[in-house]
Enzyme design. Structure first.
Site, short mmCIF file in Angstrom:
data_model
loop_
_atom_site.label_atom_id
_atom_site.label_comp_id
_atom_site.label_asym_id
_atom_site.label_seq_id
_atom_site.Cartn_x
_atom_site.Cartn_y
_atom_site.Cartn_z
N ASP A 108 -10.64 2.51 2.09
CA ASP A 108 -10.87 1.92 3.41
C ASP A 108 -11.74 2.81 4.29
O ASP A 108 -12.61 2.33 5.02
CB ASP A 108 -9.54 1.62 4.10
CG ASP A 108 -8.83 0.41 3.52
OD1 ASP A 108 -9.52 -0.48 2.97
OD2 ASP A 108 -7.59 0.35 3.61
N LYS A 161 0.81 -1.22 0.00
CA LYS A 161 0.00 0.00 0.00
C LYS A 161 0.85 1.28 0.00
O LYS A 161 0.50 2.26 -0.66
CB LYS A 161 -0.96 0.00 1.19
CG LYS A 161 -2.07 -1.03 1.08
CD LYS A 161 -3.04 -0.89 2.24
CE LYS A 161 -4.19 -1.88 2.11
NZ LYS A 161 -5.21 -1.70 3.18
#
Length: 287
Positions: free
Chosen positions: A105, A69
């Protein structure tokens, strides 16, 4: 000439455990999209080259999971606000020739609570357990929804302090010894730590310390009924498990790659619950 099938992916190392292919394959079939979504295991040393060749290999984009990420954040030519604030990218797509990086997210976390605990954003202050990457997304979502008192609790105080510096005055940092006191007037308790996961069972905080109106949510979804959620239910509190966050965070990416905004349905949830149960790692609590 017929348009080529639309291709997307999820990459991580390892990545075989990911439920994302099941989620996106369900939507591809449901909406009749000529496309594919596959899991691709890419080692960290090979990730930059993998990203470089996405367009050549016909991909419209994809999801990025651990440990890529932060690398995806650095490699994206442009980033959305959520990715900038959180410091990590979990979704890649091409727009006007540029590779964009986003983070869904925070959207997934908020949408899960919107579905299962409407009005949750009026239920501050919030206590966030854990100070890892997931907590950054949760804090961003809380700030976006207007919660002004966010208390981050972590075993290593310095990591909680890093989040206070990153997000500003609405966030305070605390060691675990302060947890009980912090819960006394909290309206929302969020667990982002590994406590409660299989192999790391334990109670990250005692819901008995919370007021009666509090909402308790755990971003862990393996198992669905974590020790924290079980204790909160026994206390009579409203609880929200972590599976919905996984499902809702997938929505924006699918829309970018395949051109349709999909719905998170009860059927989709039950399909993933069944998959978890088939592997002997989850129990769905009956209402």
């Amino acid at each position: 000439m017929a348009e080529a099938a639309k291709k997307a992916f999820v990459t991580g190392h390892p990545v075989a455990h990911s439920r994302s292919p099941k989620i996106h394959s369900y939507w591809l079939a449901k909406y009749g999209v000529d496309g594919s979504y596959r899991a691709i295991d890419v080692a960290p040393d090979d990730f930059a080259e993998f990203v470089k060749t996405l367009k050549t290999n016909g991909y419209r984009g994809g999801n990025v999971t651990i440990p890529h990420k932060e690398a995806a954040f650095a490699l994206a030519a442009r980033r959305d606000d959520a990715a900038e604030q959180i410091g990590a990218v979990n979704t890649l797509w091409f727009e006007a020739g540029d590779l964009w990086g986003g983070n869904t997210d925070a959207h997934g976390f908020a949408a899960n609570l919107d579905e299962h605990a409407p009005g949750w954003a009026n239920n501050g202050p919030a206590v966030v357990l854990g100070a890892g990457g997931a907590s950054r997304a949760v804090i961003h979502a809380l700030i976006e929804r207007g919660i002004s008192d966010i208390r981050v609790v972590n075993r290593t105080l310095a990591r909680a302090e890093e989040l206070r510096h990153r997000f500003g005055a609405r966030v305070s940092a605390h060691g675990t010894a302060a947890t009980g006191e912090l819960l006394a007037d909290a309206g929302l308790l969020v667990n982002t730590s590994a406590l409660g996961m299989h192999g790391n069972e334990g109670l990250s905080a005692d819901p008995a310390r919370l007021p009666d109106h509090a909402i308790v949510t755990d971003i862990v979804y393996v198992p669905l009924a974590t020790p924290l959620l079980a204790a909160a239910r026994a206390r009579g509190l409203k609880t929200v498990d972590g599976l919905g966050m996984l499902l809702h965070q997938a929505v924006p990416g699918f829309e970018r790659w395949f051109g349709i905004r999909p719905e998170v349905t009860a059927e989709l949830r039950q399909m993933i619950v069944a998959d978890l149960g088939a592997q002997g790692i989850a129990k769905e609590r009956k209402a």
